[in-house]
Design an enzyme around this catalytic site. Structure first.
Site, short mmCIF file in Angstrom:
data_model
loop_
_atom_site.label_atom_id
_atom_site.label_comp_id
_atom_site.label_asym_id
_atom_site.label_seq_id
_atom_site.Cartn_x
_atom_site.Cartn_y
_atom_site.Cartn_z
N SER A 28 -25.16 -13.62 -45.35
CA SER A 28 -24.80 -12.49 -44.49
C SER A 28 -24.73 -12.90 -43.03
CB SER A 28 -25.81 -11.35 -44.68
OG SER A 28 -27.13 -11.83 -44.51
N ASN A 116 -37.52 -8.61 -45.88
CA ASN A 116 -37.25 -7.21 -46.22
C ASN A 116 -37.63 -6.25 -45.09
OD1 ASN A 116 -36.69 -8.46 -48.60
ND2 ASN A 116 -38.35 -7.50 -49.78
N THR A 161 -4.09 30.82 -34.60
CA THR A 161 -4.83 30.58 -35.85
C THR A 161 -3.76 30.32 -36.91
OG1 THR A 161 -4.81 32.89 -36.53
CG2 THR A 161 -6.69 32.20 -35.19
N HIS A 162 -4.08 29.51 -37.88
CA HIS A 162 -3.09 29.10 -38.90
C HIS A 162 -1.86 28.49 -38.23
CE1 HIS A 162 -5.34 31.78 -41.68
NE2 HIS A 162 -5.38 32.57 -40.62
N SER A 283 9.05 2.77 -28.13
CA SER A 283 9.63 2.33 -29.39
C SER A 283 10.43 1.07 -29.15
CB SER A 283 10.54 3.44 -29.93
OG SER A 283 11.48 2.90 -30.84
N LYS A 289 11.76 6.95 -26.30
CA LYS A 289 10.49 7.37 -26.89
C LYS A 289 9.27 7.09 -26.02
CE LYS A 289 9.80 8.81 -30.58
NZ LYS A 289 9.92 8.28 -31.93
N ASN A 291 5.38 7.60 -27.22
CA ASN A 291 4.64 8.04 -28.41
C ASN A 291 3.13 8.18 -28.13
OD1 ASN A 291 6.98 8.01 -29.99
ND2 ASN A 291 6.74 5.81 -30.39
N GLU A 296 -2.89 9.09 -32.11
CA GLU A 296 -2.64 8.84 -33.53
C GLU A 296 -3.63 7.82 -34.10
OE1 GLU A 296 2.06 9.45 -34.24
OE2 GLU A 296 1.53 7.99 -32.73
N TYR A 323 -37.05 -2.90 -51.93
CA TYR A 323 -35.90 -3.65 -51.41
C TYR A 323 -35.07 -4.17 -52.58
CZ TYR A 323 -32.89 -6.97 -49.15
OH TYR A 323 -31.76 -7.63 -48.72
N GLN A 328 -28.18 -5.24 -48.38
CA GLN A 328 -27.47 -6.08 -47.41
C GLN A 328 -26.09 -5.47 -47.07
OE1 GLN A 328 -27.86 -10.44 -47.62
NE2 GLN A 328 -25.66 -10.51 -47.99
N LYS A 331 -24.96 -3.09 -43.49
CA LYS A 331 -24.66 -3.41 -42.09
C LYS A 331 -23.18 -3.35 -41.72
CE LYS A 331 -27.70 -6.74 -42.74
NZ LYS A 331 -28.57 -5.98 -43.65
N1 ARG Z 1 -29.96 -10.69 -45.62
C1 ARG Z 1 -30.72 -9.71 -46.26
C2 ARG Z 1 -30.26 -8.29 -45.91
O1 ARG Z 1 -29.41 -8.15 -45.13
C3 ARG Z 1 -32.16 -9.79 -45.86
C4 ARG Z 1 -32.83 -10.80 -46.65
C5 ARG Z 1 -33.65 -10.27 -47.72
N2 ARG Z 1 -33.37 -11.11 -48.81
C6 ARG Z 1 -34.12 -11.20 -49.86
N3 ARG Z 1 -33.73 -11.97 -50.79
N4 ARG Z 1 -35.22 -10.53 -49.97
O2 ARG Z 1 -30.75 -7.33 -46.45
#
Ligand code: ARG
Length: 469
Positions: A28, A116, A161-162, A283, A289, A291, A296, A323, A328, A331
């Site tokens: 990651s 974790n 409205t509408h 354009s 144009k 735009n 948008e 966990y 993972q 994110k």
């Molecule tokens: N990279 C992992 C995450 O984003 C954190 C590591 C935890 N990995 C594990 N094998 N316990 O959640």
């Protein structure tokens, strides 16, 4: 096997190195390197915590902190350094670099802690910082609306409205309606930031820390308001991230509605606004144009932000307690939703500020006779006719006047009397745009007096929000 792979955080019980493709798949670092500043902050706090319980000597702690500072400096000065690494994740990156720098001492820092708890602590730190940036952007956007509401005070426009003509409103009232939605977004962002503001560090992998680590001290060092209560819950939960993603989804929904209003208002059928050159595009084929691409794109990106919310919600659904590596996946959607929403909000603020409202077109549209039918019915109500009956009478007049050059406001009283004997010579006075606006004085309404008060309130509310930010 790669260099970082050889110095894994977990190699002892394995006979074989991971499959190359799998290693790439599970890494990651490509995206969680974004957490590096928070990782380093956390590592410094942890080193301090370990010193307090005599796992590190004062000298060892000093060496570790100096090495962490060195990592920070080099990462800032030399981004290619991170690109070249094949660390599993940001935690592995720092540990393997520390070990390169300090030898066995680098291996001491992970005493009593788990990735974790680290990852969830750093994610919370990211969200708190992100929410603070988002707040500032939303406040600037609200400011742009309140300024436009002041600059254009007194101008009427058709309320719909509408997407059908309904009743006249003040342009400032329309602008403050958008400001109002973004005020509510500030509340949601603050709620999410507060949910994130509890420190999980010191909960271990799931069961709690086996060393007498000072969790409150750690939380304080890292700028958290409090510590989380239950170790298992701490490594399981991502509701704080969902709260932030929900806040972003609603915010971007509001941005999308604003964008749709602006696209419509800039179209020739409306002609209510002139798009600012700085936020429009041309354009490649059609020379005439201009735009509304800024709007948008804002409208388009809002779908992506809602997608990020759903993505994490679905990832969480079906996970057992504790966990799981699925976590993972929390994110990337959040980072993307934050980046997009921040850019959308900042661009919207600039575009709103630079937009020119075509006051003459707005006024002309506000004078459409269709907009005062409610006033006509209320006129009869004032003369003692039950509203439902008045509604019916005016409805008939609206029907009969269709196709005529002039509206019923211009009818002679004799013709009006055919519909109701209550009509008198004062009827046309009740049907002006100004009369319609002025009647809506109740708080929250579009009467100029009420809107002037609403502007003052919005400014006071903004000032209060700015103090918090
Ligand atoms: N990279 C992992 C995450 O984003 C954190 C590591 C935890 N990995 C594990 N094998 N316990 O959640």
């Amino acid at each position: 096997m790669s260099e970082a792979g050889q110095k894994k955080m977990w190699g002892g019980r394995f006979e074989h190195a991971p499959d190359k493709a799998f290693y790439k798949f599970e890494c990651s670092f490509d995206f969680d390197r974004r957490l590096l500043p928070f990782e380093l902050q956390l590592d410094r706090a942890w080193a301090l915590g370990l010193e307090k319980i005599n796992i590190l000597s004062a000298g060892e702690k000093k060496q570790i902190i100096a090495a962490l500072d060195g990592i920070e400096k080099r990462a800032l000065a030399e981004p290619a350094w991170l690109d070249a690494s094949d660390a599993e994740d940001v935690h592995h990156f720092v540990e393997s670099t520390l070990t390169d720098m300090l030898g066995p001492l680098g291996k001491k820092l992970h005493t009593g802690r788990s990735r974790n708890e680290m990852v969830v602590t750093e994610f919370r730190m990211f969200i708190k910082a992100a929410a603070a940036d988002m707040r500032k952007a939303v406040i600037a956007l609200i400011k742009a609306f309140v300024e436009q509401a002041e600059w254009n005070f007194g101008v009427a426009m058709p309320g719909m409205t509408h997407m059908q003509l309904a009743q006249p409103i003040l342009l400032s009232h329309f602008l403050l309606a958008h400001a109002e939605a973004f005020f509510h977004d500030l509340d949601r962002i603050a709620f999410a930031a507060n949910t994130a503001d509890a420190c999980p560090l010191g909960v271990g992998a799931l069961a709690g820390c086996a060393f007498p680590i000072d969790r409150r001290g750690l939380a304080e060092d890292l700028g958290f308001a409090r510590v989380t209560r239950n170790s298992l819950d701490s490594v399981s939960r991502r509701d704080f991230a969902l709260d932030y993603l929900f806040a972003l989804s609603v915010l971007s929904n509001h941005l999308s509605r604003l964008a749709e209003d602006m696209v419509l208002f800039a179209s020739p059928g409306f002609g209510f606004v002139t798009l600012p050159d700085e936020y429009s595009t041309g354009s490649s084929l059609m020379p005439q144009k201009k735009n509304p691409d800024a709007w948008e794109l804002i409208r388009g990106k809002s779908g992506r932000v809602a997608g990020a919310f759903v993505s994490l919600l679905v990832t969480m659904k079906g996970l057992p307690s504790s966990y799981q590596r699925d976590l993972q996946e929390d994110k990337e959607p959040l980072f993307d939703a934050h980046d997009q929403t921040l850019a959308m909000t900042q661009i919207a603020a600039g575009a709103v500020s630079a937009t020119k409202f075509n006051l003459a077109n707005l006024r002309k549209a506000a004078e459409d006779p269709a907009l005062i039918a409610t006033e006509a019915a209320d006129y009869l109500v004032a003369k003692g006719i039950p509203f439902r009956q008045a509604h019916e009478i005016i409805g008939k007049m609206v029907h009969d006047v269709e196709g005529e050059q002039q509206g019923y406001a211009q009818w002679p009283v004799e013709r009006l009397k055919k519909y109701s004997l209550s009509f008198e010579a004062d009827f046309p006075e009740a049907l002006t745009v100004e009369a319609a606006l002025a009647r809506r004085q109740a708080p929250g309404g579009t009467a100029p007096a009420a809107v002037r008060e609403a502007i003052a309130e919005a400014k006071a509310h903004l000032a209060a929000q700015e103090k918090v930010a």
